[in-house]
Design a protein around this motif. Structure first.
Motif, short mmCIF file in Angstrom:
data_model
loop_
_atom_site.label_atom_id
_atom_site.label_comp_id
_atom_site.label_asym_id
_atom_site.label_seq_id
_atom_site.Cartn_x
_atom_site.Cartn_y
_atom_site.Cartn_z
N PRO A 178 38.16 56.55 8.46
CA PRO A 178 37.25 57.54 9.32
C PRO A 178 36.45 58.54 8.79
N TRP A 229 45.32 63.10 13.16
CA TRP A 229 44.12 63.09 13.76
C TRP A 229 43.49 64.51 13.79
N ALA A 267 40.11 65.57 12.37
CA ALA A 267 39.26 66.13 13.47
C ALA A 267 38.56 67.27 12.71
N PRO A 324 34.92 62.44 14.52
CA PRO A 324 35.11 62.22 15.75
C PRO A 324 36.72 61.71 16.18
N ARG A 325 37.52 62.27 16.93
CA ARG A 325 38.61 61.55 17.10
C ARG A 325 38.69 60.36 17.64
N LEU A 326 39.72 59.45 17.29
CA LEU A 326 39.74 58.21 17.95
C LEU A 326 41.08 57.80 18.52
N SER A 327 41.20 57.13 19.31
CA SER A 327 42.56 56.66 20.01
C SER A 327 43.07 55.74 18.93
N ASP A 382 41.04 52.44 18.86
CA ASP A 382 40.03 52.58 18.45
C ASP A 382 39.79 52.59 16.84
N ALA A 383 40.95 53.41 16.56
CA ALA A 383 41.06 53.39 15.03
C ALA A 383 41.20 52.04 14.37
N GLU A 413 40.67 49.16 15.43
CA GLU A 413 39.24 48.38 15.69
C GLU A 413 38.42 48.62 14.60
N ALA A 414 37.97 50.14 14.54
CA ALA A 414 37.10 50.50 13.53
C ALA A 414 37.45 50.00 12.23
#
Length: 108
Positions: free
Chosen positions: A51, A83, A87, A92-95, A98-99, A101-102
């Motif tokens: 991230p 996080w 942050a 930007p904070r991800l669930s 989502d983290a 997936e990224a």
């Protein structure tokens, strides 16, 4: 029963301005025949947290480190777990989903 090889080395936490000193320490580690030198990528120790590192920039960085070290780079990557600290660095904070997936997207 399997056995693990014992390795010897050291780790360092640093900033960009410490570059010349880190090079000196890495050269000393080579002279002393240590197995490794480990640099932490804050806020995670010894794991690059995707991230905070865009994949193209990370790829160039690792390629440069590999060239400088004669191909002796091992890259540990993570999707992010602390996080609040991430942050605080402006990311930007991800669930968790989502983290992950990224992370998978960056690997591809």
């Amino acid at each position: 029963m399997s056995t693990q090889e014992v390795v010897f080395g050291f780790g360092a936490h640093s900033e960009v301005a410490d570059g010349p000193e880190l090079v000196r320490m890495a050269q000393q580690a080579d002279r002393e025949r240590l197995d490794l030198i480990s640099l932490s990528d804050h806020p995670f120790a010894n794991v690059t947290n995707l991230p905070t590192r865009p994949a193209p920039v990370l790829a160039r960085t690792v390629t440069s480190l590999s060239a400088l070290s004669g191909g002796r780079v091992v890259l540990g990557m993570g999707a992010g777990g602390l996080w609040d600290r991430i942050a605080a660095m402006g990311v930007p904070r991800l669930s968790p989903a989502d983290a992950v997936e990224a992370f998978e997207e960056a690997l591809a």
